[in-house]
Design an enzyme around this catalytic site. Structure first.
Site, PDB file in Angstrom:
ATOM      1  N   HIS A 203      26.830  -0.481  66.934  1.00  0.00           N
ATOM      2  CA  HIS A 203      28.266  -0.203  67.060  1.00  0.00           C
ATOM      3  C   HIS A 203      28.910  -0.493  65.714  1.00  0.00           C
ATOM      4  O   HIS A 203      28.429  -1.297  64.926  1.00  0.00           O
ATOM      5  CB  HIS A 203      28.835  -1.133  68.149  1.00  0.00           C
ATOM      6  CG  HIS A 203      30.250  -0.882  68.520  1.00  0.00           C
ATOM      7  ND1 HIS A 203      31.314  -1.304  67.744  1.00  0.00           N
ATOM      8  CD2 HIS A 203      30.799  -0.283  69.620  1.00  0.00           C
ATOM      9  CE1 HIS A 203      32.451  -0.972  68.332  1.00  0.00           C
ATOM     10  NE2 HIS A 203      32.168  -0.349  69.478  1.00  0.00           N
ATOM     11  N   ASP A 280      23.996  -8.718  69.125  1.00  0.00           N
ATOM     12  CA  ASP A 280      25.198  -8.192  69.762  1.00  0.00           C
ATOM     13  C   ASP A 280      24.843  -7.914  71.214  1.00  0.00           C
ATOM     14  O   ASP A 280      24.121  -6.968  71.525  1.00  0.00           O
ATOM     15  CB  ASP A 280      25.622  -6.912  69.034  1.00  0.00           C
ATOM     16  CG  ASP A 280      26.740  -6.151  69.745  1.00  0.00           C
ATOM     17  OD1 ASP A 280      27.173  -6.574  70.834  1.00  0.00           O
ATOM     18  OD2 ASP A 280      27.163  -5.101  69.207  1.00  0.00           O
ATOM     19  N   GLN A 283      26.727  -5.025  75.352  1.00  0.00           N
ATOM     20  CA  GLN A 283      26.320  -4.060  76.364  1.00  0.00           C
ATOM     21  C   GLN A 283      25.141  -4.534  77.210  1.00  0.00           C
ATOM     22  O   GLN A 283      24.641  -3.786  78.043  1.00  0.00           O
ATOM     23  CB  GLN A 283      25.963  -2.729  75.685  1.00  0.00           C
ATOM     24  CG  GLN A 283      27.113  -2.063  74.969  1.00  0.00           C
ATOM     25  CD  GLN A 283      28.181  -1.538  75.917  1.00  0.00           C
ATOM     26  OE1 GLN A 283      27.935  -1.301  77.091  1.00  0.00           O
ATOM     27  NE2 GLN A 283      29.393  -1.369  75.406  1.00  0.00           N
ATOM     28  N   LYS A 306      33.572  -6.647  79.030  1.00  0.00           N
ATOM     29  CA  LYS A 306      32.381  -5.850  79.331  1.00  0.00           C
ATOM     30  C   LYS A 306      31.629  -6.411  80.536  1.00  0.00           C
ATOM     31  O   LYS A 306      30.689  -5.786  81.021  1.00  0.00           O
ATOM     32  CB  LYS A 306      31.430  -5.836  78.130  1.00  0.00           C
ATOM     33  CG  LYS A 306      32.036  -5.364  76.821  1.00  0.00           C
ATOM     34  CD  LYS A 306      32.265  -3.870  76.778  1.00  0.00           C
ATOM     35  CE  LYS A 306      32.629  -3.452  75.345  1.00  0.00           C
ATOM     36  NZ  LYS A 306      32.856  -2.012  75.233  1.00  0.00           N
ATOM     37  N   CYS A 445      32.383   4.780  68.618  1.00  0.00           N
ATOM     38  CA  CYS A 445      32.267   3.787  67.535  1.00  0.00           C
ATOM     39  C   CYS A 445      30.798   3.540  67.185  1.00  0.00           C
ATOM     40  O   CYS A 445      30.385   2.399  66.942  1.00  0.00           O
ATOM     41  CB  CYS A 445      32.945   2.472  67.918  1.00  0.00           C
ATOM     42  SG  CYS A 445      34.727   2.619  68.109  1.00  0.00           S
TER      43      CYS A 445
END
Length: 486
Positions: A203, A280, A283, A306, A445
């Site tokens: 991202h 990260d 997700q 999220k 993004c």
């Protein structure tokens, strides 16, 4: 579809449950500990518990029925773990919202998830009964607020397998967390010619901060490639390391493709070269069990919105030594031990990185969101969503002119596609106007990974555990109807 046999479930769970180093050949045991809701007035009195097999492993009671009705509201017979899907959907008030007379079909979960009543009520209760600044007050409300805030830190630590709440820093979200890592920890290490490794899956939030500090320090960025399915090529990733490598940052799940990256192996490779690694997890945390200790991640960051929590809140995990060595992220109140005009002494982590008044209410709401998904069981959620994703792939693959983008074997949540002859934005608008289906259309993004496949954007339906097979069928039938309008 029948309930999977326990051995089938164990084989599936092995793909998603983090394994301890050195035990890669041992079948993973599903998570055994499921924190229940705290007994705070204003929250639901319903406590969800996962079904447990005779072996003691959490297991799904039922998975999606592929013969479900095309009626998007039908949930009868569907379970996530032992929780009826209709009960889960009833917890999310926005799923009952009607726009232009049609029920909302929320397939934009990679952008943001919806919030259950338990989270909404918990935030409301905080403002009604606990509101105060934390840590500094000598009165009852300050004690209540501090207790609620720090309890949420403990919940987050337990949820991601952190050794201690002291390893958890509250941030505004993944973007702020990644910037904190880049500026407070990585930047002081960098000299001209040093290198930072990223992956093509990232991202923009895990690209731009590294570009900024590379420009400021003279460092360079190297990028790990993916194969034609969208999976990281581990051999090529390993070849990027050399004596100039100083830091690695990687996504666990691609927001544009849904690819589940082999982050445990990637971290191990980085550590083999003496390089620290940041993950990260924006997700991943809402779709599968995560254990930062088993992963051996140096940093891990995710956003509350999220994972069915409030916006404007997230969490950064860091190992003790990296948090200790990192510089303060911002200066101000709360993060100081003593201030004179000559020098300042800082609090120990995590307060060292939490200057000023934090987003207290939403941190408490994040704790409620963690309670909610933990009580259902992250492995149960992963099983249900895996079946739903497979059904979505099957249904969309049958549509003439539709190309799925991102076909890695290990994949979660995302059904990115392009439709021949149609602009992505037009497809998204058509789905909304004719069927009430909310999807994302654009570059998400994540322009570098989409350009790897020759696209500037895609249409991106993305799933959560409150979605249904009938919503997938409505999506597919709507797209098929659109193709027939040519």
């Amino acid at each position: 579809m029948t309930t999977p046999r326990s051995e089938d479930y164990a084989q599936f769970a092995n793909r998603y449950q983090d394994r301890l180093p050195g035990e890669r050949e041992v079948a993973a045991i599903a998570a055994r500990y499921f924190p229940e809701f705290s007994n705070v007035p204003g929250t639901s009195d319903v406590v969800y518990k996962p079904v447990v097999t005779p072996d003691g492993d959490a297991a799904p009671k039922t998975v999606p029925n592929r013969e479900a009705s095309a009626d998007a509201g039908r949930t009868s017979g569907l379970y996530v773990g032992e929780v009826p899907l209709e009960r889960i959907r009833a917890d999310f008030p926005i799923l009952s919202e009607r726009i232009d007379g049609r029920p909302v079909v929320w397939l934009d979960n990679a952008a943001t998830t919806q919030r259950p009543n338990q989270v909404i009520d918990r935030v409301s209760y905080y403002y009604r009964h606990e509101n105060s600044n934390v840590h500094r007050g000598a009165h009852a409300l300050a004690a209540r607020s501090t207790d609620a805030y720090e309890a949420s830190r403990e919940k987050v630590a337990r949820f991601i397998g952190a050794p201690s709440p002291k390893n958890i820093v509250f941030v505004r979200g993944t973007t702020e967390g990644l910037n904190l890592v880049a500026y407070a920890y990585a930047k002081p290490l960098l000299r001209p010619g040093d290198e930072i490794i990223l992956t093509l899956l990232e991202h923009h939030a895990n690209i731009v901060p590294w570009q900024l500090i590379a420009e400021e320090t003279g460092a360079a960025i190297r990028v790990a490639p993916v194969d034609d399915s969208g999976q990281i090529i581990l051999s090529e990733y390993a070849r990027l390391f050399n004596h100039k490598t100083r830091f690695v940052s990687m996504t666990q799940v691609s927001n544009a493709l849904g690819t589940i990256a082999p982050v445990q192996e990637m971290i191990a490779i980085a550590h083999g070269f003496g390089v620290r690694a940041c993950v990260d997890g924006a997700q991943s945390v809402s779709h599968m069990p995560v254990n930062v200790t088993a992963l051996d991640a140096d940093f891990f960051v995710f956003s509350g919105h999220k994972i069915f929590g409030p916006t404007g809140i997230g969490a950064l995990y860091g190992k003790d030594d990296v948090l200790e060595s990192a510089r303060p992220w911002q200066g101000g109140g709360n993060m100081i031990a003593d201030v004179t005009f000559e020098r300042t002494r800082y609090q120990a982590p995590p307060q060292k990185f939490e200057a000023g008044t934090g987003n207290i209410a939403d941190a408490v709401g994040l704790g409620a969101a963690v309670d909610y998904v933990s009580a259902i069981g992250m492995t149960n959620i992963a099983v249900y969503e895996h079946e739903l994703l497979g059904y979505g792939i099957k249904e969309l693959s049958a549509i003439p002119g539709l190309t799925l983008v991102g076909t890695a074997a290990d994949k979660a949540s995302v059904l990115s596609f392009v439709l021949d002859g149609y602009d992505n934005e037009r497809v998204g608008k058509y789905l909304d106007e004719t069927a009430g289906i909310a999807v994302r259309a654009g570059h998400h993004c994540a322009q570098p990974i989409l350009r790897r496949f020759g696209y500037e954007g895609t249409v991106r339906p993305s799933l959560a555990f409150y979605n249904t097979p009938s919503e997938i069928e409505l999506l597919a039938s709507s797209l098929l109807e659109l193709t027939r309008k040519i």
